[in-house]
Design a protein around this motif. Structure first.
Motif, mmCIF file in Angstrom:
data_model
loop_
_atom_site.group_PDB
_atom_site.id
_atom_site.type_symbol
_atom_site.label_atom_id
_atom_site.label_comp_id
_atom_site.label_asym_id
_atom_site.label_seq_id
_atom_site.Cartn_x
_atom_site.Cartn_y
_atom_site.Cartn_z
ATOM 1 N N GLY A 147 -16.612 -1.393 5.100
ATOM 2 C CA GLY A 147 -17.818 -2.145 5.346
ATOM 3 C C GLY A 147 -18.164 -2.525 4.062
ATOM 4 O O GLY A 147 -18.324 -2.282 3.080
ATOM 5 N N GLN A 155 -16.548 3.216 3.868
ATOM 6 C CA GLN A 155 -15.820 3.166 4.150
ATOM 7 C C GLN A 155 -15.844 4.264 5.362
ATOM 8 O O GLN A 155 -16.537 4.598 5.504
ATOM 9 N N TRP A 161 -12.385 2.051 8.592
ATOM 10 C CA TRP A 161 -12.720 0.647 8.505
ATOM 11 C C TRP A 161 -13.198 0.358 7.528
ATOM 12 O O TRP A 161 -14.150 1.252 6.453
ATOM 13 N N ILE A 178 -16.088 2.996 13.202
ATOM 14 C CA ILE A 178 -16.906 1.907 12.691
ATOM 15 C C ILE A 178 -18.686 2.767 12.809
ATOM 16 O O ILE A 178 -19.173 2.189 12.031
ATOM 17 N N ALA A 232 -18.744 4.358 9.796
ATOM 18 C CA ALA A 232 -19.055 2.754 8.343
ATOM 19 C C ALA A 232 -20.306 2.760 8.171
ATOM 20 O O ALA A 232 -20.650 2.212 7.334
ATOM 21 N N ARG A 233 -20.449 2.681 9.712
ATOM 22 C CA ARG A 233 -21.665 1.968 9.875
ATOM 23 C C ARG A 233 -23.400 2.675 9.241
ATOM 24 O O ARG A 233 -24.303 2.582 8.233
ATOM 25 N N LYS A 274 -11.301 -3.453 10.139
ATOM 26 C CA LYS A 274 -10.659 -2.061 10.012
ATOM 27 C C LYS A 274 -9.050 -2.462 9.647
ATOM 28 O O LYS A 274 -8.121 -3.645 9.182
ATOM 29 N N ASN A 330 -21.137 -1.267 -0.003
ATOM 30 C CA ASN A 330 -19.826 -1.447 0.405
ATOM 31 C C ASN A 330 -19.425 -0.024 0.637
ATOM 32 O O ASN A 330 -20.157 1.355 -0.246
ATOM 33 N N PHE A 372 -17.872 -6.197 8.481
ATOM 34 C CA PHE A 372 -16.840 -4.885 9.030
ATOM 35 C C PHE A 372 -15.198 -5.080 8.927
ATOM 36 O O PHE A 372 -15.346 -5.991 9.923
#
Length: 74
Positions: free
Chosen positions: A18, A29, A16, A33, A36-37, A11, A27, A9
């Motif tokens: 990833g 965003q 974020w 966070i 994004a996860r 920023k 991939n 990840f």
């Protein structure tokens, strides 16, 4: 089945970004966070499903052996 991958990840401005080192095309965003996860988990599932579908569609199913493969990684 569960697999472990390396999530990266970074920023960029307010977002974020990833991706997964071991899985090209996975991939995403997110504004946080956590977002994004979660988005990256979904992207991994979608990439794996798409790859399986492409492999099945492009092969002669009568001449293929499919089995589970377990690999211990360092």
């Amino acid at each position: 089945m569960e697999a472990t991958f390396t999530a990266v990840f970074h920023k960029e401005g307010k977002w974020w970004i990833g991706w997964v080192d071991e899985l090209p095309g996975a991939n995403t965003q997110g504004r946080t966070i956590e977002e994004a996860r979660e988005n990256l988990k979904e992207a991994v599932v979608l990439v794996l499903e798409a790859n399986r579908e492409i492999a099945r569609r492009d092969m002669d199913v009568s001449d293929v052996l499919r089995e589970t493969l377990s690999v211990a990684l360092p």
